[in-house]
Design an enzyme around this catalytic site. Structure first.
Site, PDB file in Angstrom:
ATOM      1  N   ASP A  60       1.080 -15.399   5.523  1.00  0.00           N
ATOM      2  CA  ASP A  60      -0.037 -15.310   4.568  1.00  0.00           C
ATOM      3  C   ASP A  60       0.306 -16.017   3.257  1.00  0.00           C
ATOM      4  OD1 ASP A  60      -2.632 -14.580   3.854  1.00  0.00           O
ATOM      5  OD2 ASP A  60      -1.959 -12.751   2.863  1.00  0.00           O
ATOM      6  N   LEU A 107      -2.261  -1.101 -10.266  1.00  0.00           N
ATOM      7  CA  LEU A 107      -2.333  -2.555 -10.197  1.00  0.00           C
ATOM      8  C   LEU A 107      -3.397  -3.011  -9.208  1.00  0.00           C
ATOM      9  CD1 LEU A 107       1.482  -3.456 -10.178  1.00  0.00           C
ATOM     10  CD2 LEU A 107      -0.102  -3.592 -12.106  1.00  0.00           C
ATOM     11  N   GLY A 108      -3.753  -2.132  -8.270  1.00  0.00           N
ATOM     12  CA  GLY A 108      -4.764  -2.472  -7.276  1.00  0.00           C
ATOM     13  C   GLY A 108      -5.101  -1.242  -6.472  1.00  0.00           C
ATOM     14  N   PHE A 140      -7.350   1.685   1.930  1.00  0.00           N
ATOM     15  CA  PHE A 140      -6.176   2.069   2.696  1.00  0.00           C
ATOM     16  C   PHE A 140      -4.973   2.414   1.821  1.00  0.00           C
ATOM     17  CE2 PHE A 140      -8.686  -0.524   5.521  1.00  0.00           C
ATOM     18  CZ  PHE A 140      -8.744   0.254   6.653  1.00  0.00           C
ATOM     19  N   GLY A 141      -5.037   2.136   0.531  1.00  0.00           N
ATOM     20  CA  GLY A 141      -3.881   2.435  -0.300  1.00  0.00           C
ATOM     21  C   GLY A 141      -4.030   1.876  -1.694  1.00  0.00           C
ATOM     22  N   GLY A 198      -7.677   0.185  -2.873  1.00  0.00           N
ATOM     23  CA  GLY A 198      -8.570  -0.125  -1.768  1.00  0.00           C
ATOM     24  C   GLY A 198      -8.717   1.075  -0.872  1.00  0.00           C
ATOM     25  N   LYS A 231       3.996   0.611  -3.845  1.00  0.00           N
ATOM     26  CA  LYS A 231       2.855   0.433  -2.947  1.00  0.00           C
ATOM     27  C   LYS A 231       2.705   1.705  -2.115  1.00  0.00           C
ATOM     28  CE  LYS A 231       3.179  -4.596  -2.583  1.00  0.00           C
ATOM     29  NZ  LYS A 231       3.173  -5.755  -1.679  1.00  0.00           N
ATOM     30  N   THR A 238      -1.591   0.216  -5.320  1.00  0.00           N
ATOM     31  CA  THR A 238      -0.336  -0.260  -5.892  1.00  0.00           C
ATOM     32  C   THR A 238      -0.280   0.156  -7.356  1.00  0.00           C
ATOM     33  OG1 THR A 238      -1.319  -2.402  -6.450  1.00  0.00           O
ATOM     34  CG2 THR A 238      -0.147  -2.247  -4.367  1.00  0.00           C
TER      35      THR A 238
END
Length: 510
Positions: free
Chosen positions: A158, A24-25, A29-30, A27, A49, A32
């Site tokens: 946020d 799903l995503g 650092f990690g 980057g 996650k 999903t």
């Protein structure tokens, strides 16, 4: 194809076994993933996650791990209790081969409820700016959530359109979820700062000044971010482009009422002490009509609309939600009139079929209209469907509402007619009954009433027609409502296509 897409492992956590389905995503650092829990009977969907313990400074690693743990704790403590926060399913760590570095690395995993739907940032991009009524519906969902989390000493930090998801589940129509309590999405996208005081918390366009400076935040900081999000949804512009001297200049937008504009302006004050100090205060302000405010202060009275606190009794919620359904429709049709003055050219295109199997109803509606199924609940006034015309305004939500009410078996149609008419006379502002007569609905004995009233939010005259009939200790009610000048152009669609085709097939056991 990336390494992540090539190898999707099965993960064994503390409470489940998770088959990763697709990313799903991703980057620095990690990542999903959408996953299923193989240990559950129905193999429920969930979001996994994964946080990588990457080769960064100890300060950064500690900061991103803290954000990750913070979200897990919030979801565990509040998810099940709130109803508008994803639930935590699992939290664990594993040492596995890093798909990028190809070496063993420690990963932290957070498994949470999967919310089927789109975030409001995507909805804004797809549908255009929100109407005021649509923003009020959003506030109706999110302010009670903030009231709840703040009372549990949690600050989100946020809030923004991409962190609010509108559920698309059939049983959760128009329900919003607040996500990313640890700002983990920013961690996964690699967007972090260099000091622990400001690490990963807050998005500059929505964050108040104290948060951008890395200073202490409080409950009003979340209210600031929520108001900034509403500004973007109302105008289609980023908050920085919609404020003058860091204050919300609502006068630039004539389609936004002074009442809402002033409330957002106070939420966006630079000095936290000048803002509302709680979500409850914002709800109270929204519940006060602009033209009643002075009278309320002197007489202690006034009309209440729109926002429902989680602390209000159930029967009050029922009455207020029913009012929301009708007044929201009236407000949106006023917007439609402003944007589409040539309403006389509306044409009827026959026939699509809408069916609701639970209650055994069918109704045909024109192809240039849209039907939406609603979850049956006393909190929605028993509304099971709304059908409204397609127009150039994507936020239009007006037209015909189908409601179902339970009654006692001994209650006759005549008795119900009398009670319903009295209710209309008491609940509708400046009501004027135009017609009332017996009328068959679905070849059953029924009743019809046509009346006008004053919209309590937008202060225009509307016209409404209600037709109902009784079957198996239930009342089936069709309500068509529009501003007076728009009532006739749509009436042919309502009478000849929808009311005429309405059919009830009683379901045994209901």
């Amino acid at each position: 194809m990336t390494d992540i897409e090539e190898t999707l492992p099965i993960l064994t956590g503390n409470k489940g076994i998770y088959q990763l389905l697709r990313p799903l995503g991703a980057g620095s650092f990690g990542d999903t993933f959408l996953a299923i829990d193989l240990k559950t009977f129905n193999q429920r969907h969930c979001v996994v996650k994964r946080l990588r313990n990457s080769q960064h400074s100890p300060e950064i690693v500690a900061g991103i791990k803290k954000a990750f743990e913070r979200e897990a704790k919030v979801l565990e403590d509040l998810g099940d209790k709130s109803g508008n926060i994803p639930c935590l399913y699992d939290y664990f760590s594993l040492t596995v081969t890093d798909p990028h570095l190809h070496t063993p690395q420690e990963f932290y995993y957070l498994v949470q409820q999967y919310i089927e739907g789109e975030d409001l940032k995507k909805e804004l991009e797809q549908q255009g700016r929100f109407s005021e009524a649509k923003v009020l519906a959003l506030l109706n969902n999110i302010l009670p959530v903030l009231e709840f989390i703040h009372k549990n000493n949690v600050i989100h930090r946020d809030i923004k359109p991409s962190n609010i998801v509108r559920s698309q589940a059939k049983a959760e129509d128009n329900k919003f979820y607040l996500i990313d309590f640890g700002a983990v999405k920013q961690v996964i996208e690699g967007k972090i700062y260099t000091t622990e005081t400001s690490i990963v918390f807050g998005t500059p366009a929505y964050a108040p000044l104290e948060q951008s400076r890395g200073e202490k935040v409080d409950y009003s900081s979340d209210l600031y971010a929520l108001a900034a999000s509403c500004v973007q949804l109302l105008t289609g512009e980023l908050p920085d482009n919609s404020r003058v001297n860091q204050l919300w200049n609502w006068q630039k937008y004539p389609y936004i009422s002074k009442h809402l504009g002033e409330i957002l302006k106070r939420m966006l004050q630079e000095d936290p002490r000048s803002r509302f100090q709680s979500a409850e205060e914002v709800m109270e302000a929204l519940n006060k009509r602009d033209d009643q405010r002075h009278r309320d202060e002197n007489n202690g009275g006034g009309e209440k609309t729109i926002i429902i606190s989680t602390s209000q009794p159930r029967f009050i919620k029922v009455l207020l939600t029913t009012a929301i359904i009708l007044t929201t429709a009236g407000g949106l049709i006023a917007i439609y009139r402003h944007q589409n003055p040539d309403t006389q050219n509306i044409t009827t295109i026959p026939g699509q079929l809408f069916a609701h199997q639970q209650f055994g109803i069918e109704i045909k509606y024109p192809r240039d209209w849209k039907a939406e199924k609603q979850e049956y609940s006393p909190l929605t006034g028993g509304t099971i469907a709304k059908i409204f015309p397609h127009t150039s305004s994507p936020n239009l939500e007006v037209g015909l509402f189908i409601r179902i009410e339970d009654i006692q078996k001994s209650q006759t149609l005549s008795e119900y007619n009398q009670a319903a008419i009295e209710k209309i006379k008491k609940s509708v502002k400046n009501v004027q009954i135009l017609e009332q007569q017996s009328k068959k609905l679905n070849n059953r004995e029924g009743y019809q009433i046509i009346y006008t009233g004053q919209d309590p939010i937008y202060n225009f005259r509307f016209k409404a027609m209600e037709v109902w009939t009784i079957s198996d200790s239930k009342v089936y009610i069709l309500t068509y409502r529009a501003e007076e000048k728009l009532y006739d152009p749509f009436l042919k669609d309502v009478e000849q296509t929808m009311i005429r085709s309405f059919h009830i097939e009683p379901i045994l056991g209901l």
